[in-house]
Design a protein around this motif. Structure first.
Motif: not given
Length: 255
Positions: A169-177
């Motif tokens: 997954v991309g960093n924006e996915f990680v940031e959302r979590f």
């Protein structure tokens, strides 16, 4: 091949199945037991596949219920069959009605089957990353309690889903979590590509189950992406296929 959970299989008066691709009539990219009503497969093939799944669960085809999944935390309670074309929009089903098989479809997302043996209440949830993050697991347990279940007695089984080594997954996915809960950082491992990470959906699901008070949990451990016995949305995208099949995973209280 049909997978079963040892925890659920040990409960008298209960049947369940995590279905693979084996044993169906679909062809091409849908080859095997495609149960996806919303797929582009031949509707007659899908109907026959679902008839075979219903027979495996020992119910009539019209008593194998799934919902129109929308990656939500929404749960419906089933007490009688509904028409497939008019199935409600939700991502989980609960019931206390015997002889009514309830299920979810999946092709990388996490299917979860629930049961309270004492109260005779069951549930089925479709937990992709969005549904899991927004509370479909907790909502399913709450809906089971409304039917008389006790979350302390609920057991759950997690079916085949995309595993961390396959889920980039991309960093924006990680940031959302992490924005939701900083502790969610533990579900991400470094990826080979900069700006990406590998997401542990199964671990996240198991933690959400624990947070909901469900402490007895089975996990098949199967990775849908790397195992060709199972359909995979992400694999179909990487292969540039036009569509993909869907599995049905279901549970029923015996009459």
């Amino acid at each position: 091949m049909t997978l079963q959970s040892p925890l659920l299989a040990a409960i008298p008066g209960l049947r369940h199945a995590f279905f693979s691709r084996d044993g169906g009539v679909s062809e091409g990219i849908y080859a095997g037991l495609n149960g996806g009503v919303g797929s582009g497969d031949n509707p007659e093939h899908v109907a026959e596949n679902r008839r075979r799944m219903a027979a495996s669960l020992r119910v009539a085809p019209e008593r194998l219920l799934t919902v129109f999944q929308i990656h939500s935390p929404d749960v419906v309670t089933a007490s009688k069959p509904w028409e497939t074309a008019r199935r409600p929009k939700a991502d989980a089903i609960v019931t206390a009605t015997e002889g009514l098989a309830i299920g979810v479809t999946a092709a990388d997302c996490g299917p979860i089957l629930f049961a309270d043996a004492k109260a005779r209440v069951i549930g089925a949830a479709h937990a992709g990353w969005k549904g899991a993050l927004t509370g479909v697991i907790e909502a399913t347990v709450e809906a089971m309690e409304k039917l008389g279940a006790d979350r302390g007695n609920v057991v759950a089984a997690v079916g085949p889903l995309i595993r961390q080594h396959s889920y980039e997954v991309g960093n924006e996915f990680v940031e959302r979590f992490i924005a939701t809960d900083a502790d969610n950082a533990r579900y991400f491992a470094p990826a080979a590509r900069d700006g990406h990470a590998m997401f542990d959906l199964a671990g996240f699901i198991r933690q959400r189950l624990a947070n909901a008070g469900v402490l007895l949990v089975d996990d098949t451990g199967i990775d849908t992406y790397s195992d060709d016995r199972f359909f995979s949305y992400r694999r179909s995208v990487h292969r540039k296929e036009a569509d993909y099949g869907r599995h049905v995973h279901a549970i029923v209280l015996e009459r």
